[in-house]
Design a protein around this motif. Sequence first.
Motif, PDB file in Angstrom:
ATOM      1  N   GLU A  52      -0.679  11.234   4.841  1.00 57.05           N
ATOM      2  CA  GLU A  52      -0.174   9.885   5.081  1.00 57.05           C
ATOM      3  C   GLU A  52      -0.532   9.329   6.469  1.00 57.05           C
ATOM      4  O   GLU A  52      -0.928   8.160   6.566  1.00 57.05           O
ATOM      5  CB  GLU A  52       1.340   9.851   4.863  1.00 57.05           C
ATOM      6  CG  GLU A  52       1.715   9.992   3.405  1.00 57.05           C
ATOM      7  CD  GLU A  52       3.207   9.874   3.158  1.00 57.05           C
ATOM      8  OE1 GLU A  52       3.955   9.640   4.151  1.00 57.05           O
ATOM      9  OE2 GLU A  52       3.638  10.015   2.001  1.00 57.05           O
TER      10      GLU A  52
ATOM     11  N   TRP B  30       0.919   4.071  -2.864  1.00 58.16           N
ATOM     12  CA  TRP B  30       0.611   5.456  -2.497  1.00 58.16           C
ATOM     13  C   TRP B  30       1.726   6.403  -2.933  1.00 58.16           C
ATOM     14  O   TRP B  30       1.458   7.477  -3.483  1.00 58.16           O
ATOM     15  CB  TRP B  30       0.400   5.556  -0.986  1.00 58.16           C
ATOM     16  CG  TRP B  30       0.447   6.975  -0.488  1.00 58.16           C
ATOM     17  CD1 TRP B  30       1.440   7.575   0.215  1.00 58.16           C
ATOM     18  CD2 TRP B  30      -0.552   7.980  -0.686  1.00 58.16           C
ATOM     19  NE1 TRP B  30       1.142   8.879   0.467  1.00 58.16           N
ATOM     20  CE2 TRP B  30      -0.072   9.163  -0.074  1.00 58.16           C
ATOM     21  CE3 TRP B  30      -1.788   8.002  -1.327  1.00 58.16           C
ATOM     22  CZ2 TRP B  30      -0.799  10.344  -0.079  1.00 58.16           C
ATOM     23  CZ3 TRP B  30      -2.515   9.185  -1.330  1.00 58.16           C
ATOM     24  CH2 TRP B  30      -2.028  10.331  -0.717  1.00 58.16           C
ATOM     25  N   GLN B  31       2.978   6.007  -2.725  1.00 58.31           N
ATOM     26  CA  GLN B  31       4.096   6.862  -3.128  1.00 58.31           C
ATOM     27  C   GLN B  31       4.137   7.056  -4.641  1.00 58.31           C
ATOM     28  O   GLN B  31       4.382   8.167  -5.124  1.00 58.31           O
ATOM     29  CB  GLN B  31       5.419   6.254  -2.642  1.00 58.31           C
ATOM     30  CG  GLN B  31       5.625   6.306  -1.143  1.00 58.31           C
ATOM     31  CD  GLN B  31       5.779   7.735  -0.645  1.00 58.31           C
ATOM     32  OE1 GLN B  31       6.425   8.563  -1.280  1.00 58.31           O
ATOM     33  NE2 GLN B  31       5.174   8.036   0.489  1.00 58.31           N
TER      34      GLN B  31
ATOM     35  N   LEU C 133      -4.090   7.999   6.288  1.00 58.56           N
ATOM     36  CA  LEU C 133      -4.234   6.814   5.440  1.00 58.56           C
ATOM     37  C   LEU C 133      -3.570   5.593   6.071  1.00 58.56           C
ATOM     38  O   LEU C 133      -4.140   4.498   6.087  1.00 58.56           O
ATOM     39  CB  LEU C 133      -3.615   7.088   4.070  1.00 58.56           C
ATOM     40  CG  LEU C 133      -4.348   8.103   3.194  1.00 58.56           C
ATOM     41  CD1 LEU C 133      -3.513   8.433   1.970  1.00 58.56           C
ATOM     42  CD2 LEU C 133      -5.698   7.547   2.762  1.00 58.56           C
ATOM     43  N   PHE C 134      -2.371   5.775   6.611  1.00 60.69           N
ATOM     44  CA  PHE C 134      -1.666   4.638   7.193  1.00 60.69           C
ATOM     45  C   PHE C 134      -2.318   4.183   8.501  1.00 60.69           C
ATOM     46  O   PHE C 134      -2.264   3.009   8.853  1.00 60.69           O
ATOM     47  CB  PHE C 134      -0.202   4.985   7.424  1.00 60.69           C
ATOM     48  CG  PHE C 134       0.540   5.261   6.147  1.00 60.69           C
ATOM     49  CD1 PHE C 134       0.093   4.743   4.940  1.00 60.69           C
ATOM     50  CD2 PHE C 134       1.681   6.042   6.141  1.00 60.69           C
ATOM     51  CE1 PHE C 134       0.758   4.998   3.760  1.00 60.69           C
ATOM     52  CE2 PHE C 134       2.357   6.303   4.964  1.00 60.69           C
ATOM     53  CZ  PHE C 134       1.884   5.781   3.768  1.00 60.69           C
TER      54      PHE C 134
ATOM     55  N   LEU D 250       0.366  16.233   0.136  1.00 62.40           N
ATOM     56  CA  LEU D 250       0.005  14.813   0.110  1.00 62.40           C
ATOM     57  C   LEU D 250       0.653  14.065   1.269  1.00 62.40           C
ATOM     58  O   LEU D 250       0.071  13.103   1.797  1.00 62.40           O
ATOM     59  CB  LEU D 250       0.434  14.196  -1.225  1.00 62.40           C
ATOM     60  CG  LEU D 250      -0.361  14.669  -2.460  1.00 62.40           C
ATOM     61  CD1 LEU D 250       0.294  14.157  -3.738  1.00 62.40           C
ATOM     62  CD2 LEU D 250      -1.807  14.198  -2.385  1.00 62.40           C
ATOM     63  N   HIS D 251       1.833  14.506   1.663  1.00 59.36           N
ATOM     64  CA  HIS D 251       2.513  13.878   2.796  1.00 59.36           C
ATOM     65  C   HIS D 251       1.713  14.062   4.089  1.00 59.36           C
ATOM     66  O   HIS D 251       1.728  13.186   4.969  1.00 59.36           O
ATOM     67  CB  HIS D 251       3.914  14.474   2.949  1.00 59.36           C
ATOM     68  CG  HIS D 251       4.684  13.917   4.103  1.00 59.36           C
ATOM     69  ND1 HIS D 251       5.170  12.619   4.122  1.00 59.36           N
ATOM     70  CD2 HIS D 251       5.042  14.464   5.298  1.00 59.36           C
ATOM     71  CE1 HIS D 251       5.801  12.404   5.272  1.00 59.36           C
ATOM     72  NE2 HIS D 251       5.737  13.512   6.002  1.00 59.36           N
TER      73      HIS D 251
ATOM     74  N   PHE E 158       0.832  -1.200   0.000  1.00 64.93           N
ATOM     75  CA  PHE E 158       0.000   0.000   0.000  1.00 64.93           C
ATOM     76  C   PHE E 158       0.870   1.254   0.000  1.00 64.93           C
ATOM     77  O   PHE E 158       0.602   2.210  -0.736  1.00 64.93           O
ATOM     78  CB  PHE E 158      -0.921   0.009   1.220  1.00 64.93           C
ATOM     79  CG  PHE E 158      -1.699   1.298   1.355  1.00 64.93           C
ATOM     80  CD1 PHE E 158      -2.846   1.502   0.607  1.00 64.93           C
ATOM     81  CD2 PHE E 158      -1.271   2.296   2.208  1.00 64.93           C
ATOM     82  CE1 PHE E 158      -3.557   2.688   0.707  1.00 64.93           C
ATOM     83  CE2 PHE E 158      -1.967   3.486   2.320  1.00 64.93           C
ATOM     84  CZ  PHE E 158      -3.118   3.686   1.569  1.00 64.93           C
ATOM     85  N   PHE E 159       1.924   1.255   0.813  1.00 67.86           N
ATOM     86  CA  PHE E 159       2.824   2.405   0.877  1.00 67.86           C
ATOM     87  C   PHE E 159       3.488   2.646  -0.488  1.00 67.86           C
ATOM     88  O   PHE E 159       3.607   3.783  -0.949  1.00 67.86           O
ATOM     89  CB  PHE E 159       3.893   2.161   1.943  1.00 67.86           C
ATOM     90  CG  PHE E 159       4.886   3.281   2.081  1.00 67.86           C
ATOM     91  CD1 PHE E 159       4.552   4.445   2.767  1.00 67.86           C
ATOM     92  CD2 PHE E 159       6.150   3.173   1.520  1.00 67.86           C
ATOM     93  CE1 PHE E 159       5.460   5.478   2.885  1.00 67.86           C
ATOM     94  CE2 PHE E 159       7.059   4.206   1.636  1.00 67.86           C
ATOM     95  CZ  PHE E 159       6.716   5.357   2.325  1.00 67.86           C
TER      96      PHE E 159
ATOM     97  N   ALA F 294       1.540   6.822  -6.704  1.00 62.05           N
ATOM     98  CA  ALA F 294       0.391   7.651  -7.077  1.00 62.05           C
ATOM     99  C   ALA F 294       0.629   9.115  -6.717  1.00 62.05           C
ATOM    100  O   ALA F 294       0.311  10.026  -7.494  1.00 62.05           O
ATOM    101  CB  ALA F 294      -0.866   7.130  -6.377  1.00 62.05           C
ATOM    102  N   ALA F 295       1.220   9.360  -5.546  1.00 65.73           N
ATOM    103  CA  ALA F 295       1.494  10.736  -5.119  1.00 65.73           C
ATOM    104  C   ALA F 295       2.484  11.403  -6.063  1.00 65.73           C
ATOM    105  O   ALA F 295       2.331  12.591  -6.399  1.00 65.73           O
ATOM    106  CB  ALA F 295       2.038  10.737  -3.690  1.00 65.73           C
TER     107      ALA F 295
END
Length: 390
Positions: free
Chosen positions: A126, A46-47, A129-130, A122-123, A42-43, A49-50
């Motif tokens: 996180e 996400w990275q 989301l996490f 976006l950060h 997932f991480f 996509a970001a």
Amino acid sequence: MHTWVQSLLKPEPVALMVVLILLVSLMKGMRRGASGSAKHLFFFIWQAAAAIIGLLLAGRGASKLSPVVQEWLESRSIAVPQSELSALKQFWYTMITSLRDFDLLRFGVLFLLLYSLLRFMLHLLEPLLFGLVDKLLPAGGDPSVRRRSAGSPLSGAASRVMGALIGALLGGGRAFILMACLFVYVSVLPHAYGTHAIAASELYKKTASELLDPVAGDVLKQGPVFTNAVEAEFRRVLQRKYEVIDAAVPPGIEAAAASVTKQDSTDEAKARDLYEWVGTRIAYDWDKANNYVDHGVWKEQTPTETFSTRKGVCIDVARLYAVMARSVGLEVRVVTGLGAAGDGSYGPHAWNEVRLADSSGAWIPLDATWASSGNWFNPKGFSKTHIREA
């Protein structure tokens, strides 16, 4: 699938790097277990996509903001002071006028600022989301967590197998990013270090031809053109630096220029008389040139030093001419590029262009460094011996 495996198993650097990434990711996935690997997956997604979202939005934002910023800077009527400037002020006026006048530099700065801002925003998302992922996947690779989840269906061997599979998937994603980076490197810098070895890899050729080239090939074929544009923009900034540094005209040079042109009534006459004066009084500094060619030692020289010592190389002559021409009201610029060496080859060179504002308004070229070898004041065929940097 068989051909992919064959290209992967060939003992060459690119394939070895990919195999190593896959093996490390698989072993880490096995150690973390199913849920721990799922969190890392997932991480990773996400990275990626970001980064993509940041690049797209920053590119569009920079395109829209660039003309707005240019218009705003032009409305400020920024003028370089005609006085000696500190190093900090030289940097400031060089950058602010370059941002105003150079489109690629302005777009690049805006793009980097917007991308950094978007990634920061976006950060900030996180932790939320996490935290949500932690609630959905509470068990991980930590021994204490595994003990608490001993009754889970994905415990023990099953969890390790699932973790290894997810780890392999992560490794595939990381390997693809590596191949994409190599593809960009080879496309944008085709003659850079290591590109021939990369392009010779069977795995790279297969990935590039079947996956990357259909998606990004048309864009990256412009890579060398873009690289040349960036280099040209950088040289324009360096040229602007000289214009800022040389904005202040020392009294002695100003007096000399006024004396040389006191009988002239046109821009062309002023430009020609200054060309003849500089060209016949400034000797070429072969010691300085040879010291740079043989030992890589470059001595930066101001127009005042060139004027007082009566010697310099092409950039020194061009800068002195520019300072003298500006002091008598001429619009002039220093031009860098390549000059014919006489044996069919070309080498780095610098000369000037002057605008004849009182007649056609056209820019004419001249080369005071070469004045002793003939007429280099706007002669026919000047562009055949002087190739300016685009």
